[in-house]
Design a protein around this motif. Structure first.
Motif, mmCIF file in Angstrom:
data_model
loop_
_atom_site.group_PDB
_atom_site.id
_atom_site.type_symbol
_atom_site.label_atom_id
_atom_site.label_comp_id
_atom_site.label_asym_id
_atom_site.label_seq_id
_atom_site.Cartn_x
_atom_site.Cartn_y
_atom_site.Cartn_z
ATOM 1 N N PHE A 353 -45.841 -60.387 -31.685
ATOM 2 C CA PHE A 353 -46.654 -60.252 -30.507
ATOM 3 C C PHE A 353 -48.070 -60.072 -30.689
ATOM 4 C CE2 PHE A 353 -42.422 -58.539 -30.112
ATOM 5 C CZ PHE A 353 -41.750 -59.055 -28.776
ATOM 6 N N ASP A 354 -49.012 -60.521 -29.618
ATOM 7 C CA ASP A 354 -50.395 -60.505 -29.891
ATOM 8 C C ASP A 354 -51.049 -59.321 -29.560
ATOM 9 O OD1 ASP A 354 -51.288 -60.543 -27.021
ATOM 10 O OD2 ASP A 354 -50.430 -62.667 -27.301
ATOM 11 N N GLY A 355 -52.100 -58.824 -30.054
ATOM 12 C CA GLY A 355 -52.770 -57.480 -29.705
ATOM 13 C C GLY A 355 -52.939 -57.242 -28.283
ATOM 14 N N PRO A 356 -53.460 -58.096 -27.182
ATOM 15 C CA PRO A 356 -53.797 -57.978 -26.011
ATOM 16 C C PRO A 356 -52.424 -57.543 -25.186
ATOM 17 C CG PRO A 356 -54.962 -59.654 -26.564
ATOM 18 C CD PRO A 356 -54.223 -59.464 -27.785
ATOM 19 N N THR A 357 -51.313 -58.228 -25.770
ATOM 20 C CA THR A 357 -49.837 -58.001 -25.276
ATOM 21 C C THR A 357 -49.621 -56.506 -25.417
ATOM 22 O OG1 THR A 357 -49.452 -60.355 -24.982
ATOM 23 C CG2 THR A 357 -47.559 -58.615 -24.956
ATOM 24 N N LEU A 358 -49.484 -56.390 -26.779
ATOM 25 C CA LEU A 358 -49.239 -54.728 -27.090
ATOM 26 C C LEU A 358 -49.947 -54.012 -26.633
ATOM 27 C CD1 LEU A 358 -48.067 -55.424 -30.820
ATOM 28 C CD2 LEU A 358 -46.859 -55.384 -29.038
ATOM 29 N N ASP A 359 -51.166 -54.049 -26.332
ATOM 30 C CA ASP A 359 -52.156 -53.011 -25.723
ATOM 31 C C ASP A 359 -51.851 -52.832 -24.182
ATOM 32 O OD1 ASP A 359 -53.812 -52.474 -27.940
ATOM 33 O OD2 ASP A 359 -55.138 -54.033 -27.592
ATOM 34 N N LEU A 360 -51.392 -53.915 -23.502
ATOM 35 C CA LEU A 360 -50.977 -53.737 -21.986
ATOM 36 C C LEU A 360 -49.753 -53.059 -22.029
ATOM 37 C CD1 LEU A 360 -51.493 -54.395 -19.288
ATOM 38 C CD2 LEU A 360 -50.604 -56.803 -19.510
ATOM 39 N N VAL A 361 -48.702 -53.531 -22.789
ATOM 40 C CA VAL A 361 -47.545 -52.667 -23.045
ATOM 41 C C VAL A 361 -47.626 -51.117 -23.195
ATOM 42 C CG1 VAL A 361 -45.130 -52.347 -24.128
ATOM 43 C CG2 VAL A 361 -46.168 -54.567 -23.563
ATOM 44 N N ALA A 362 -48.520 -50.872 -24.125
ATOM 45 C CA ALA A 362 -48.810 -49.390 -24.225
ATOM 46 C C ALA A 362 -49.310 -48.711 -23.173
ATOM 47 C CB ALA A 362 -49.880 -49.393 -25.687
ATOM 48 N N PHE A 363 -50.270 -49.430 -22.304
ATOM 49 C CA PHE A 363 -50.959 -48.764 -21.105
ATOM 50 C C PHE A 363 -49.808 -48.642 -20.178
ATOM 51 C CE2 PHE A 363 -52.467 -49.662 -16.806
ATOM 52 C CZ PHE A 363 -53.243 -48.633 -16.828
ATOM 53 N N GLN A 364 -48.978 -49.528 -19.826
ATOM 54 C CA GLN A 364 -47.947 -49.505 -18.859
ATOM 55 C C GLN A 364 -47.003 -48.559 -19.151
ATOM 56 O OE1 GLN A 364 -47.802 -50.723 -15.965
ATOM 57 N NE2 GLN A 364 -49.148 -52.359 -15.821
ATOM 58 N N LEU A 365 -46.562 -48.104 -20.566
ATOM 59 C CA LEU A 365 -45.779 -47.212 -20.979
ATOM 60 C C LEU A 365 -46.043 -46.008 -20.944
ATOM 61 C CD1 LEU A 365 -42.880 -46.713 -22.925
ATOM 62 C CD2 LEU A 365 -44.530 -46.632 -24.873
ATOM 63 N N ILE A 366 -47.376 -45.532 -21.171
ATOM 64 C CA ILE A 366 -48.066 -44.392 -20.734
ATOM 65 C C ILE A 366 -48.158 -44.102 -19.017
ATOM 66 C CG2 ILE A 366 -50.026 -42.956 -20.601
ATOM 67 C CD1 ILE A 366 -48.458 -42.691 -23.168
ATOM 68 N N SER A 367 -48.559 -45.307 -18.365
ATOM 69 C CA SER A 367 -48.493 -45.094 -17.002
ATOM 70 C C SER A 367 -47.030 -44.896 -16.418
ATOM 71 C CB SER A 367 -48.823 -46.528 -16.200
ATOM 72 O OG SER A 367 -48.576 -46.625 -14.857
ATOM 73 N N THR A 368 -45.749 -45.494 -16.859
ATOM 74 C CA THR A 368 -44.545 -45.120 -16.509
ATOM 75 C C THR A 368 -44.152 -43.859 -16.596
ATOM 76 O OG1 THR A 368 -44.182 -47.645 -16.907
ATOM 77 C CG2 THR A 368 -42.033 -46.116 -16.893
ATOM 78 N N TRP A 369 -44.507 -43.304 -17.937
ATOM 79 C CA TRP A 369 -44.248 -41.905 -18.041
ATOM 80 C C TRP A 369 -44.797 -41.062 -17.266
ATOM 81 C CZ3 TRP A 369 -40.952 -38.563 -19.687
ATOM 82 C CH2 TRP A 369 -41.283 -37.267 -19.935
ATOM 83 N N ILE A 370 -46.138 -41.072 -16.953
ATOM 84 C CA ILE A 370 -46.871 -40.226 -15.853
ATOM 85 C C ILE A 370 -46.249 -40.344 -14.578
ATOM 86 C CG2 ILE A 370 -49.117 -39.967 -14.863
ATOM 87 C CD1 ILE A 370 -50.318 -40.738 -17.713
#
Length: 391
Positions: A353-370
């Motif tokens: 996976f490319d960097g922008p995709t992983l960054d977006l998944v990381a952002f959405q993961l934290i958003s999902t937890w919050i």
């Protein structure tokens, strides 16, 4: 979170037990019939070994929602004079891909020619066992044997086999209403597997994703499900009796699935592939062995779940999550690993996976937890609770 787990994620042990027992009986009948049919072609063809291996979340106590999907490895038997010789695939391609050469035990390649012509592809001047050709043979072989099984099982259930090119066949089981108390239609993915010894298997890679310069039909994946089960068994013995590590995995899988409802394509598909169940399980294994297992007592559920989310976010930001078994020399000695696993080159599960995709998944993961309480309330209505797709 507790209510979400109890009402939507937790699978009834009673229903799951009945489903697993029923699946085991039906698959045993099919494998037995397929083995008998395969005794005729002679020593230069593939055949079934006669057993099967139960793998996946249904047999590891972290299945979620419904016990209607199962994964079964079906070991194959190569001709007796041939020995598989797997090695990591060179060059660009899927992470963790292998190619499988064949060695004649007596050194005579002439005897191997009928088999290699039917089941091998040429790669770098040498014959290699083809995952695609083996898969197509396996699909056709099971289809031919289905008639005998259907007749023997007609009082218990109706069975059918669906085949999709490039994917393992799926056995569909519809129990008869008067045979079992849990009337659940089940889908069983039957995965042909080449045994390597030490409970390791080669299985065909899915057709999706980049293939690189290698012939796609020459590529295999390494299946270490039995080692995963041993590690989970060891963790269960070492952790507190009320450990929440499997519940954390179930809740995280549930939140991942609920979050999909608010995502649009193509990111929705990328979200599911990046945060696959195997990636989540790998992150859990890594985190469990970092700290004291006493900290995973049930009373610390929220803290441990947050630790798991933060650990995953850090892996996504660094774009690195190493496969837990391939090339890992730090696994506890109590969980004995085959030498082949230890000596294999480590594999980064996020390298595809490319960097922008992983960054977006990381952002959405934290958003999902919050936003977890809001997401659970928003997407837990009946119209969002779609049937779980077959494997």
């Amino acid at each position: 979170l507790e209510r979400f787990h109890a009402r939507q994620l937790r699978v009834s042990p009673h229903v799951l037990g009945h489903s697993k027992a029923h699946v085991g009986r039906v698959v045993a009948e099919l494998v037995r019939a397929a083995k008998v049919q395969g005794l005729q072609p002679g020593p230069l063809a593939l055949s079934l070994r006669g057993d099967f291996v139960r793998i996946g979340s249904a047999y590891e106590q972290h299945k979620v929602r419904s016990p209607d999907c199962f994964d079964i490895l079906v070991p194959l038997r190569l001709p007796p004079h041939l020995e598989p010789q797997p090695r990591s695939a060179d060059g660009p391609g899927p992470c963790g891909a292998f190619v499988c050469g064949l060695r004649a035990r007596d050194g005579s390649t002439r005897r191997c020619r009928p088999f290699t012509e039917g089941f091998c592809v040429e790669l770098q001047g040498r014959s290699h066992l083809s995952s695609g050709l083996v898969l197509r043979w396996f699909q056709g072989h099971l289809q031919r044997c289905l008639g005998a099984v259907r007749y023997r099982l007609q009082e218990r259930c109706r069975v059918s086999l669906s085949v999709c090119p490039g994917h393992p066949p799926t056995l569909h089981i519809v129990p008869c209403s008067d045979y079992v108390c849990c009337h659940i239609s089940m889908a069983v993915r039957l995965i042909p597997a080449v045994p390597l010894g030490d409970a390791l298997y080669l299985t065909a890679l899915p057709p999706e994703g980049p293939r690189g310069s290698l012939a796609p039909e020459a590529l295999w994946g390494l299946n270490a499900s039995r080692q995963e089960q041993r590690l989970l068994g060891w963790l269960k013995e070492q952790a507190p009796a009320s450990s929440c590590h499997l519940k954390c995995l179930q809740i995280l899988k549930g939140l991942r699935d609920l979050r999909r409802h608010s995502l649009e394509e193509p990111f929705c598909s990328q979200w599911g592939r990046v945060l696959s169940s195997y990636v989540l399980k790998t992150a859990l294994f890594s985190l469990l062995l970092q700290g004291p297992l006493e900290a995973w007592d049930e009373q610390f559920l929220v803290e441990r779940l947050e630790d798991l989310v933060l650990y995953l976010r850090e892996c996504l930001r660094k774009q690195v999550l190493m496969d837990f078994f391939l090339g890992n020399t730090s696994i506890p000695e109590a969980v004995a690993l085959p030498r082949f696993l230890k000596e294999t080159a480590p594999v980064n599960l996020l390298s595809a996976f490319d960097g922008p995709t992983l960054d977006l998944v990381a952002f959405q993961l934290i958003s999902t937890w919050i936003q977890a309480p809001h997401i659970i309330r928003m997407y837990s209505s009946p119209r969002y609770l779609r049937p779980v797709p077959s494997p």
